[in-house]
Scaffold this motif. Structure first.
Motif, PDB file in Angstrom:
ATOM      1  N   PHE A 160       2.873  13.208  -5.565  1.00  0.00           N
ATOM      2  CA  PHE A 160       3.347  12.364  -4.468  1.00  0.00           C
ATOM      3  C   PHE A 160       3.095  10.883  -4.787  1.00  0.00           C
ATOM      4  CE2 PHE A 160       3.712  12.698   0.470  1.00  0.00           C
ATOM      5  CZ  PHE A 160       4.850  11.899   0.425  1.00  0.00           C
ATOM      6  N   THR A 161       1.927  10.605  -5.358  1.00  0.00           N
ATOM      7  CA  THR A 161       1.585   9.235  -5.759  1.00  0.00           C
ATOM      8  C   THR A 161       2.596   8.697  -6.764  1.00  0.00           C
ATOM      9  OG1 THR A 161      -0.780   9.632  -5.399  1.00  0.00           O
ATOM     10  CG2 THR A 161      -0.204   7.788  -6.833  1.00  0.00           C
ATOM     11  N   TYR A 162       2.909   9.504  -7.770  1.00  0.00           N
ATOM     12  CA  TYR A 162       3.831   9.066  -8.814  1.00  0.00           C
ATOM     13  C   TYR A 162       5.251   8.901  -8.272  1.00  0.00           C
ATOM     14  CZ  TYR A 162       5.998   8.709 -13.418  1.00  0.00           C
ATOM     15  OH  TYR A 162       6.706   8.275 -14.515  1.00  0.00           O
ATOM     16  N   LEU A 163       5.655   9.802  -7.368  1.00  0.00           N
ATOM     17  CA  LEU A 163       6.985   9.688  -6.769  1.00  0.00           C
ATOM     18  C   LEU A 163       7.133   8.370  -6.021  1.00  0.00           C
ATOM     19  CD1 LEU A 163       9.715  11.124  -6.180  1.00  0.00           C
ATOM     20  CD2 LEU A 163       8.661  11.984  -4.073  1.00  0.00           C
ATOM     21  N   MET A 164       6.111   7.994  -5.264  1.00  0.00           N
ATOM     22  CA  MET A 164       6.159   6.732  -4.525  1.00  0.00           C
ATOM     23  C   MET A 164       6.192   5.535  -5.480  1.00  0.00           C
ATOM     24  SD  MET A 164       6.442   7.255  -1.294  1.00  0.00           S
ATOM     25  CE  MET A 164       7.595   8.529  -1.828  1.00  0.00           C
ATOM     26  N   THR A 165       5.520   5.648  -6.615  1.00  0.00           N
ATOM     27  CA  THR A 165       5.575   4.589  -7.627  1.00  0.00           C
ATOM     28  C   THR A 165       7.006   4.422  -8.141  1.00  0.00           C
ATOM     29  OG1 THR A 165       3.297   5.015  -8.337  1.00  0.00           O
ATOM     30  CG2 THR A 165       4.700   3.827  -9.882  1.00  0.00           C
ATOM     31  N   LEU A 166       7.661   5.536  -8.426  1.00  0.00           N
ATOM     32  CA  LEU A 166       9.031   5.484  -8.932  1.00  0.00           C
ATOM     33  C   LEU A 166       9.995   4.893  -7.908  1.00  0.00           C
ATOM     34  CD1 LEU A 166       9.305   8.945 -10.758  1.00  0.00           C
ATOM     35  CD2 LEU A 166       8.915   6.705 -11.774  1.00  0.00           C
ATOM     36  N   TYR A 167       9.712   5.102  -6.638  1.00  0.00           N
ATOM     37  CA  TYR A 167      10.551   4.538  -5.580  1.00  0.00           C
ATOM     38  C   TYR A 167      10.160   3.103  -5.229  1.00  0.00           C
ATOM     39  CZ  TYR A 167      13.244   8.710  -4.408  1.00  0.00           C
ATOM     40  OH  TYR A 167      14.122   9.763  -4.450  1.00  0.00           O
ATOM     41  N   GLY A 168       9.118   2.568  -5.875  1.00  0.00           N
ATOM     42  CA  GLY A 168       8.703   1.195  -5.626  1.00  0.00           C
ATOM     43  C   GLY A 168       7.864   1.006  -4.374  1.00  0.00           C
ATOM     44  N   CYS A 169       7.384   2.098  -3.780  1.00  0.00           N
ATOM     45  CA  CYS A 169       6.524   2.016  -2.580  1.00  0.00           C
ATOM     46  C   CYS A 169       5.061   1.994  -3.029  1.00  0.00           C
ATOM     47  CB  CYS A 169       6.799   3.188  -1.647  1.00  0.00           C
ATOM     48  SG  CYS A 169       8.521   3.370  -1.171  1.00  0.00           S
ATOM     49  N   HIS A 170       4.619   0.867  -3.555  1.00  0.00           N
ATOM     50  CA  HIS A 170       3.335   0.822  -4.232  1.00  0.00           C
ATOM     51  C   HIS A 170       2.138   0.896  -3.296  1.00  0.00           C
ATOM     52  CE1 HIS A 170       5.594   0.232  -7.822  1.00  0.00           C
ATOM     53  NE2 HIS A 170       6.113  -0.914  -7.390  1.00  0.00           N
ATOM     54  N   LYS A 171       2.267   0.385  -2.081  1.00  0.00           N
ATOM     55  CA  LYS A 171       1.161   0.496  -1.123  1.00  0.00           C
ATOM     56  C   LYS A 171       0.966   1.957  -0.721  1.00  0.00           C
ATOM     57  CE  LYS A 171       1.953  -4.134   0.774  1.00  0.00           C
ATOM     58  NZ  LYS A 171       2.390  -4.917   1.953  1.00  0.00           N
ATOM     59  N   ALA A 172       2.067   2.631  -0.432  1.00  0.00           N
ATOM     60  CA  ALA A 172       1.989   4.060  -0.091  1.00  0.00           C
ATOM     61  C   ALA A 172       1.458   4.864  -1.270  1.00  0.00           C
ATOM     62  CB  ALA A 172       3.364   4.573   0.325  1.00  0.00           C
ATOM     63  N   SER A 173       1.899   4.499  -2.462  1.00  0.00           N
ATOM     64  CA  SER A 173       1.445   5.182  -3.669  1.00  0.00           C
ATOM     65  C   SER A 173      -0.063   5.028  -3.857  1.00  0.00           C
ATOM     66  CB  SER A 173       2.180   4.625  -4.890  1.00  0.00           C
ATOM     67  OG  SER A 173       1.728   5.239  -6.073  1.00  0.00           O
ATOM     68  N   ALA A 174      -0.565   3.811  -3.647  1.00  0.00           N
ATOM     69  CA  ALA A 174      -2.008   3.569  -3.792  1.00  0.00           C
ATOM     70  C   ALA A 174      -2.798   4.376  -2.764  1.00  0.00           C
ATOM     71  CB  ALA A 174      -2.302   2.083  -3.655  1.00  0.00           C
ATOM     72  N   LEU A 175      -2.290   4.456  -1.540  1.00  0.00           N
ATOM     73  CA  LEU A 175      -2.965   5.222  -0.485  1.00  0.00           C
ATOM     74  C   LEU A 175      -2.996   6.708  -0.827  1.00  0.00           C
ATOM     75  CD1 LEU A 175      -4.307   5.138   2.301  1.00  0.00           C
ATOM     76  CD2 LEU A 175      -2.037   5.410   3.319  1.00  0.00           C
ATOM     77  N   LEU A 176      -1.879   7.228  -1.321  1.00  0.00           N
ATOM     78  CA  LEU A 176      -1.838   8.626  -1.756  1.00  0.00           C
ATOM     79  C   LEU A 176      -2.746   8.850  -2.957  1.00  0.00           C
ATOM     80  CD1 LEU A 176       1.990   9.150  -1.354  1.00  0.00           C
ATOM     81  CD2 LEU A 176       0.228  10.417  -0.113  1.00  0.00           C
ATOM     82  N   PRO A 257      -1.867  -3.198  -5.358  1.00  0.00           N
ATOM     83  CA  PRO A 257      -2.444  -2.083  -4.575  1.00  0.00           C
ATOM     84  C   PRO A 257      -3.270  -1.129  -5.428  1.00  0.00           C
ATOM     85  CG  PRO A 257      -0.166  -2.447  -3.951  1.00  0.00           C
ATOM     86  CD  PRO A 257      -0.408  -3.258  -5.187  1.00  0.00           C
ATOM     87  N   TYR A 258      -2.806  -0.893  -6.662  1.00  0.00           N
ATOM     88  CA  TYR A 258      -3.543  -0.013  -7.569  1.00  0.00           C
ATOM     89  C   TYR A 258      -4.840  -0.676  -8.028  1.00  0.00           C
ATOM     90  CZ  TYR A 258       1.162   1.939  -7.712  1.00  0.00           C
ATOM     91  OH  TYR A 258       2.374   2.451  -7.369  1.00  0.00           O
ATOM     92  N   ALA A 259      -4.786  -1.995  -8.201  1.00  0.00           N
ATOM     93  CA  ALA A 259      -5.996  -2.737  -8.580  1.00  0.00           C
ATOM     94  C   ALA A 259      -7.058  -2.631  -7.482  1.00  0.00           C
ATOM     95  CB  ALA A 259      -5.652  -4.208  -8.852  1.00  0.00           C
ATOM     96  N   VAL A 260      -6.617  -2.654  -6.226  1.00  0.00           N
ATOM     97  CA  VAL A 260      -7.549  -2.507  -5.103  1.00  0.00           C
ATOM     98  C   VAL A 260      -8.202  -1.126  -5.133  1.00  0.00           C
ATOM     99  CG1 VAL A 260      -7.718  -2.362  -2.580  1.00  0.00           C
ATOM    100  CG2 VAL A 260      -6.358  -4.173  -3.636  1.00  0.00           C
ATOM    101  N   VAL A 261      -7.397  -0.097  -5.390  1.00  0.00           N
ATOM    102  CA  VAL A 261      -7.937   1.269  -5.492  1.00  0.00           C
ATOM    103  C   VAL A 261      -8.920   1.366  -6.657  1.00  0.00           C
ATOM    104  CG1 VAL A 261      -7.368   3.698  -5.908  1.00  0.00           C
ATOM    105  CG2 VAL A 261      -5.897   2.294  -4.440  1.00  0.00           C
ATOM    106  N   GLY A 262      -8.557   0.770  -7.799  1.00  0.00           N
ATOM    107  CA  GLY A 262      -9.440   0.775  -8.959  1.00  0.00           C
ATOM    108  C   GLY A 262     -10.757   0.077  -8.679  1.00  0.00           C
ATOM    109  N   ALA A 263     -10.707  -1.065  -7.993  1.00  0.00           N
ATOM    110  CA  ALA A 263     -11.925  -1.799  -7.645  1.00  0.00           C
ATOM    111  C   ALA A 263     -12.789  -0.975  -6.703  1.00  0.00           C
ATOM    112  CB  ALA A 263     -11.558  -3.138  -7.012  1.00  0.00           C
ATOM    113  N   GLY A 264     -12.150  -0.327  -5.731  1.00  0.00           N
ATOM    114  CA  GLY A 264     -12.895   0.533  -4.803  1.00  0.00           C
ATOM    115  C   GLY A 264     -13.554   1.689  -5.523  1.00  0.00           C
TER     116      GLY A 264
END
Length: 474
Positions: A160-176, A257-264
């Motif tokens: 699901f995370t990767y699918l959202m990345t492909l669709y350009g929904c990066h905030k949703a992808s980071a949350l997933l 958004p991914y950088a925020v997840v990585g930092a967390g």
């Protein structure tokens, strides 16, 4: 055509769910009590069902994502149906959560195939549908749909995370991605992969701009020859890109958004003093480089019907003839890695309920030289793996390989479950195979599934000084 495809896919989803329910019923009747890792997961989930969120089994090494989702699904159902007694959060009810994830995985795989192979959409309806069905029955993943393990849910949130990345929904992808990490901490690697695909896209663009005026370098990076000079060229370009403030800024504007997840996640690691929660004695990281070779061999076996053909073998032999020094160098490095970096986990040698125990005993321990004699097949399996990505840019391939190394090499234990996500990523990005090849793949997966479930149900045994029934499994 799209409407017809939707009907066909819905029908296959229904059939898949019906057959899975029948198998689930049989497995649960035969193994009513928690088995293997379920003896930790099920009691913990039942504590959460009773609202005891502050109690934790120190033997559990993953975060509570599976238990939280289970409670989130079961509690509303219990309230609506007014269920009471032992059936609430029973072993069977908890296991059923993974059947729901199985349905979700089938749908996500289908959507990913549609997105990744968009250019071929008009002429690949049957192949996309059959590919999705086949991959949803991938044996190592499919087996754990019938037990209360983290694999089905972990795979669901990564896809699901990767699918959202492909669709350009990066905030949703980071949350997933955060949800996936709550199922298994090492999923942070695949969240990083989602970010790395954005970096790879920017690098592809920069490469084209930089080399568009040079006649001899008009080709995309995926066509750079597999040689020392080609590797040097790519390394210099990568260093230049990563040290350029303008390029770094362009990447961060998209991938923050991914950088925020990585930092967390880094904060979590520092506070937890490591990645593993609970018992850490059996989950110590090491540099087990042969894990890459095991994965390549694993991938070759399960992709055999769709990846191997006479022409590919011929191309491999031609590559050997054309670049003997390069392959000699790879062989030397492989010998060194197998010699100095082979680690064997105590569970692999002691737990005869798992299939890897028999792979190791019957193959690797047959003779002390066996691990070295397997290097030529490893090299072919690795070449076959990389050759499947020839339609992808080199920077994307490098990003995937970096994440593959991070996901497999630190693992001391040879555990086929660790190969699920990287294999699915590999198979999803492979060019869509022909219909006969897909049928062959589906038949292979079906045969392996029938064999493993049959063995699990019927071939029971007992350990000395123990009355508990033991079963064989992945």
């Amino acid at each position: 055509m799209e409407k017809f495809e939707g009907y066909i896919f819905t029908a296959l989803c229904s059939i898949n769910f019906f057959i899975s329910c029948l198998l689930f019923s049989r497995v649960t009747r035969e193994q009513r009590e928690p088995y293997m890792d379920e003896i930790f997961h099920i009691p913990q989930a039942q504590k959460y069902c009773r609202g005891k969120f502050n109690e934790w089994d120190p033997m559990i090494t993953t975060l509570p994502g599976l238990y939280l989702v289970s409670v989130g699904v079961i509690k509303p159902v219990v309230w609506l149906t007014e269920l009471t007694g032992e059936v609430v959060c029973s072993t069977a009810m908890l296991r059923f959560i993974n059947l729901l994830f199985n349905c979700g995985n089938l749908y996500l795989i289908y959507l990913l195939l549609c997105k990744l192979h968009l250019r071929e959409k008009a002429r690949t309806t049957s192949r996309r549908v059959l590919s999705a069905l086949s991959l949803s029955t991938f044996p190592v993943l499919y087996f754990f749909n019938f037990l209360y393990y983290t694999d089905a849910g972990s795979t669901f949130f990564i896809l699901f995370t990767y699918l959202m990345t492909l669709y350009g929904c990066h905030k949703a992808s980071a949350l997933l991605g955060v949800c996936s990490v709550l199922f298994r901490q090492t999923n942070i690697i695949w969240v990083a992969f989602c970010a790395a695909t954005l970096v790879a896209a920017k690098m592809d663009e920069a490469w084209r701009v930089e080399h568009s005026k040079k006649r001899d370098e008009k080709s995309p990076p995926s066509q750079i020859p597999l040689s020392f000079s080609g590797a040097k060229k790519i390394l210099l370009f990568t260093l230049e890109f990563l040290t350029s403030p303008s390029h770094v800024k362009a990447v961060l504007l998209v991938a923050w958004p991914y950088a925020v997840v990585g930092a967390g996640f880094l904060v979590f690691v520092m506070l937890n003093d490591g990645i593993v929660v609970g018992d850490r004695t059996s989950h110590e990281a090491c540099l087990n480089f042969p894990q890459l070779f095991y994965f390549f061999s694993f991938s070759l076996f399960f992709s055999l019907p769709v990846s191997l053909c006479y022409h590919r073998v011929l191309r491999f032999l031609q590559a050997l003839k054309k670049q003997p020094l390069f392959f000699l160098f790879v062989t030397g490095i492989s010998l060194l890695l197998v010699w100095k970096f082979t680690f064997v986990h105590k569970y692999l040698l002691a737990d005869n309920r798992h299939f890897p125990f028999y792979v190791w005993n019957k193959l690797f321990q047959r003779h002390e030289l066996m691990r070295f004699l397997l290097i030529p097949p490893y090299i072919f399996a690795g070449w076959n793996f990389l050759d499947s990505f020839k339609s992808r840019s080199l920077f994307w391939t490098l990003a995937f390989l970096a994440c593959l190394v991070a996901a497999t090499v630190p693992q001391k234990l040879l555990e086929f479950r660790y190969f699920i996500v990287p294999y699915l990523m590999y198979r999803l990005h492979m060019p869509l195979p022909s219909l006969p090849r897909l049928i062959g793949e589906f038949l292979l997966y079906t045969a392996v599934n029938i064999a493993t479930i049959y063995i699990f149900i019927t071939k029971t045994f007992h350990w000395p000084n123990s009355t508990a029934t033991q079963r064989f499994m992945w």
